[in-house]
Design a protein around this motif. Structure first.
Motif, PDB file in Angstrom:
ATOM      1  N   SER A 134       0.842  -1.185   0.000  1.00  0.00           N
ATOM      2  CA  SER A 134       0.000   0.000   0.000  1.00  0.00           C
ATOM      3  C   SER A 134       0.881   1.241   0.000  1.00  0.00           C
ATOM      4  O   SER A 134       2.054   1.185   0.393  1.00  0.00           O
ATOM      5  CB  SER A 134      -0.933   0.011   1.218  1.00  0.00           C
ATOM      6  N   ASN A 177       0.644   5.161   1.320  1.00  0.00           N
ATOM      7  CA  ASN A 177      -0.129   6.101   2.131  1.00  0.00           C
ATOM      8  C   ASN A 177      -0.175   7.472   1.476  1.00  0.00           C
ATOM      9  O   ASN A 177      -1.236   8.084   1.371  1.00  0.00           O
ATOM     10  CB  ASN A 177       0.493   6.194   3.524  1.00  0.00           C
ATOM     11  N   SER A 178       0.956   7.956   1.028  1.00  0.00           N
ATOM     12  CA  SER A 178       1.015   9.267   0.396  1.00  0.00           C
ATOM     13  C   SER A 178       2.205   9.317  -0.555  1.00  0.00           C
ATOM     14  O   SER A 178       3.142   8.528  -0.436  1.00  0.00           O
ATOM     15  CB  SER A 178       1.150  10.374   1.437  1.00  0.00           C
ATOM     16  N   ARG A 222      -2.530  12.535  -0.735  1.00  0.00           N
ATOM     17  CA  ARG A 222      -2.769  11.514   0.279  1.00  0.00           C
ATOM     18  C   ARG A 222      -4.016  10.720  -0.081  1.00  0.00           C
ATOM     19  O   ARG A 222      -4.634  10.941  -1.129  1.00  0.00           O
ATOM     20  CB  ARG A 222      -2.912  12.176   1.640  1.00  0.00           C
ATOM     21  N   SER A 223      -4.390   9.795   0.762  1.00  0.00           N
ATOM     22  CA  SER A 223      -5.566   8.963   0.500  1.00  0.00           C
ATOM     23  C   SER A 223      -6.784   9.852   0.288  1.00  0.00           C
ATOM     24  O   SER A 223      -6.910  10.912   0.913  1.00  0.00           O
ATOM     25  CB  SER A 223      -5.800   8.004   1.661  1.00  0.00           C
ATOM     26  N   GLY A 224      -7.632   9.402  -0.625  1.00  0.00           N
ATOM     27  CA  GLY A 224      -8.792  10.213  -0.966  1.00  0.00           C
ATOM     28  C   GLY A 224      -8.459  11.355  -1.907  1.00  0.00           C
ATOM     29  O   GLY A 224      -9.268  12.259  -2.094  1.00  0.00           O
ATOM     30  N   SER A 225      -7.245  11.298  -2.470  1.00  0.00           N
ATOM     31  CA  SER A 225      -6.773  12.330  -3.401  1.00  0.00           C
ATOM     32  C   SER A 225      -6.720  13.720  -2.784  1.00  0.00           C
ATOM     33  O   SER A 225      -6.870  14.730  -3.471  1.00  0.00           O
ATOM     34  CB  SER A 225      -7.647  12.357  -4.671  1.00  0.00           C
ATOM     35  N   ARG A 262      -2.109  11.334  -9.151  1.00  0.00           N
ATOM     36  CA  ARG A 262      -1.603  10.003  -8.828  1.00  0.00           C
ATOM     37  C   ARG A 262      -2.405   8.943  -9.570  1.00  0.00           C
ATOM     38  O   ARG A 262      -3.621   9.082  -9.719  1.00  0.00           O
ATOM     39  CB  ARG A 262      -1.720   9.807  -7.314  1.00  0.00           C
ATOM     40  N   ILE A 302      -3.153   5.292  -8.847  1.00  0.00           N
ATOM     41  CA  ILE A 302      -3.006   4.289  -7.793  1.00  0.00           C
ATOM     42  C   ILE A 302      -2.684   2.918  -8.369  1.00  0.00           C
ATOM     43  O   ILE A 302      -1.853   2.186  -7.824  1.00  0.00           O
ATOM     44  CB  ILE A 302      -4.289   4.242  -6.944  1.00  0.00           C
TER      45      ILE A 302
END
Length: 119
Positions: A29, A31-32, A51-54, A70, A72
């Motif tokens: 995974s 994280n950022s 970060r997560s959730g863009s 990003r 993913i």
């Protein structure tokens, strides 16, 4: 895990460049991801992160001109840089907070790509 940055080069003031950074290896995974830069004689500074959730954040000096994004699925991060000025000249480094199978996270750095803004 390795990060490979690319896309730097020489560009005239007002021009654009797009940096890319790809993470490879055993990745469970991320994280950022982020972009930093270091100009000659200056400390390395954070340019942008995602970060997560863009969720994104930017240095004041690049707000409205740079966009971080990003992919993913590809473990890649990009930095679209528009309206470049000589003050943007620096080595740009990508950075990622990557987790292993035990959910331990480590910070990794790419090798840097040089951006030169000059006429």
């Amino acid at each position: 895990v390795q990060l490979q940055a690319s896309g730097g080069g020489l560009v005239q003031p007002g021009g654009s460049l797009r940096l890319s950074c790809s993470a490879s290896g055993i990745i469970f995974s991320i994280n950022s991801m982020a972009w930093y830069r270091q100009a000659p004689g200056k400390q390395r500074e954070l340019v942008a992160n995602i970060r997560s959730g863009s969720r994104t954040s930017y240095a004041d000096s690049v707000k409205g001109r740079f966009t971080i994004s990003r992919d993913i699925d590809k473990n890649e991060v990009y930095l679209q840089m528009n309206n470049l000025t000589p003050e943007d000249t620096a080595v740009y480094y990508c950075n990622a907070d990557i987790g292993d199978a035990e959910r331990r996270f480590y910070i990794y750095w790419g090798q840097g790509t040089l951006v030169t803004v000059s006429s």
